[in-house]
Design a protein around this motif. Structure first.
Motif, PDB file in Angstrom:
ATOM      1  N   PRO A   1      19.317 115.888 -11.031  1.00 19.50           N
ATOM      2  CA  PRO A   1      19.325 117.143 -11.740  1.00 19.50           C
ATOM      3  C   PRO A   1      18.175 117.377 -12.065  1.00 19.50           C
ATOM      4  CG  PRO A   1      21.430 115.769 -11.830  1.00 19.50           C
ATOM      5  CD  PRO A   1      20.359 115.131 -10.406  1.00 19.50           C
ATOM      6  N   TYR A   2      17.891 115.941 -13.511  1.00 19.98           N
ATOM      7  CA  TYR A   2      16.795 116.364 -14.297  1.00 19.98           C
ATOM      8  C   TYR A   2      15.883 117.000 -13.516  1.00 19.98           C
ATOM      9  CZ  TYR A   2      13.185 115.266 -18.068  1.00 19.98           C
ATOM     10  OH  TYR A   2      11.964 115.526 -17.875  1.00 19.98           O
ATOM     11  N   ARG A   3      15.442 116.716 -12.370  1.00 17.06           N
ATOM     12  CA  ARG A   3      13.370 117.127 -11.952  1.00 17.06           C
ATOM     13  C   ARG A   3      14.250 119.234 -11.569  1.00 17.06           C
ATOM     14  NH1 ARG A   3       9.077 116.197 -13.311  1.00 17.06           N
ATOM     15  NH2 ARG A   3       9.976 114.512 -13.599  1.00 17.06           N
ATOM     16  N   GLN A   4      15.960 119.350 -11.315  1.00 19.78           N
ATOM     17  CA  GLN A   4      15.313 120.922 -10.807  1.00 19.78           C
ATOM     18  C   GLN A   4      15.446 121.739 -12.720  1.00 19.78           C
ATOM     19  OE1 GLN A   4      16.294 120.686  -8.045  1.00 19.78           O
ATOM     20  NE2 GLN A   4      16.688 118.567  -8.073  1.00 19.78           N
ATOM     21  N   ARG A   5      14.779 121.371 -13.431  1.00 18.12           N
ATOM     22  CA  ARG A   5      14.557 122.005 -14.885  1.00 18.12           C
ATOM     23  C   ARG A   5      12.845 122.033 -14.993  1.00 18.12           C
ATOM     24  NH1 ARG A   5      17.989 119.481 -18.782  1.00 18.12           N
ATOM     25  NH2 ARG A   5      18.235 117.968 -17.448  1.00 18.12           N
TER      26      ARG A   5
ATOM     27  N   ASN B   1      12.737 113.339  -7.114  1.00 16.48           N
ATOM     28  CA  ASN B   1      12.927 115.338  -7.133  1.00 16.48           C
ATOM     29  C   ASN B   1      14.142 116.157  -6.498  1.00 16.48           C
ATOM     30  OD1 ASN B   1      10.608 115.677  -7.509  1.00 16.48           O
ATOM     31  ND2 ASN B   1       9.408 115.674  -5.694  1.00 16.48           N
ATOM     32  N   LEU B   2      15.713 114.943  -6.128  1.00 11.42           N
ATOM     33  CA  LEU B   2      16.779 115.366  -5.674  1.00 11.42           C
ATOM     34  C   LEU B   2      17.493 115.400  -7.123  1.00 11.42           C
ATOM     35  CD1 LEU B   2      16.788 114.858  -2.153  1.00 11.42           C
ATOM     36  CD2 LEU B   2      16.873 116.408  -3.079  1.00 11.42           C
TER      37      LEU B   2
ATOM     38  N   LYS C   1       8.179 119.916  -9.937  1.00 14.49           N
ATOM     39  CA  LYS C   1       8.733 119.140  -9.062  1.00 14.49           C
ATOM     40  C   LYS C   1       7.718 117.652  -8.839  1.00 14.49           C
ATOM     41  CE  LYS C   1      12.255 120.399  -6.563  1.00 14.49           C
ATOM     42  NZ  LYS C   1      13.154 119.961  -7.243  1.00 14.49           N
TER      43      LYS C   1
ATOM     44  N   ASP D   1      10.524 112.116  -2.914  1.00  9.41           N
ATOM     45  CA  ASP D   1      11.830 112.619  -2.583  1.00  9.41           C
ATOM     46  C   ASP D   1      13.026 112.490  -3.677  1.00  9.41           C
ATOM     47  OD1 ASP D   1       9.725 113.919  -0.184  1.00  9.41           O
ATOM     48  OD2 ASP D   1      10.679 112.984   0.646  1.00  9.41           O
TER      49      ASP D   1
END
Length: 84
Positions: free
Chosen positions: A53-57, A50-51, A60, A47
């Motif tokens: 910023p890198y993982r937002q693009r 996944n929060l 998950k 979790d």
């Protein structure tokens, strides 16, 4: 021959990329605290990552990805004979 190509395509898997700049340092920090995290800890780590910023693009991470990272890291540690 086309059936061979199709079966090869089905076996191909997408590799999960873990960012060496933002994610690996956190994983290494957690590894230094505990080399065998519980399922609850792995869920929390997943979790947290996944929060970022890198993982937002990108897709998950799953708990399985983190579990495999720890397993591979323990193997590396054992191979190098410098486990914590």
């Amino acid at each position: 021959m086309s059936s061979m190509m199709e079966s090869a395509d089905r076996r191909k898997r997408n590799r999960t990329f873990i960012d060496p700049v933002s994610e690996v340092p956190r994983l290494e920090e957690w590894f230094s605290v505990n080399t065998h995290p519980t399922h609850q800890m792995i869920a929390r780590y997943t979790d947290d990552l996944n929060l970022l910023p890198y993982r937002q693009r990108f897709p998950k991470l799953e708990q399985k990805n983190i579990q495999f990272w720890f397993k591979n890291r323990r193997a590396k540690c054992k191979r190098m004979n410098n486990c914590i």
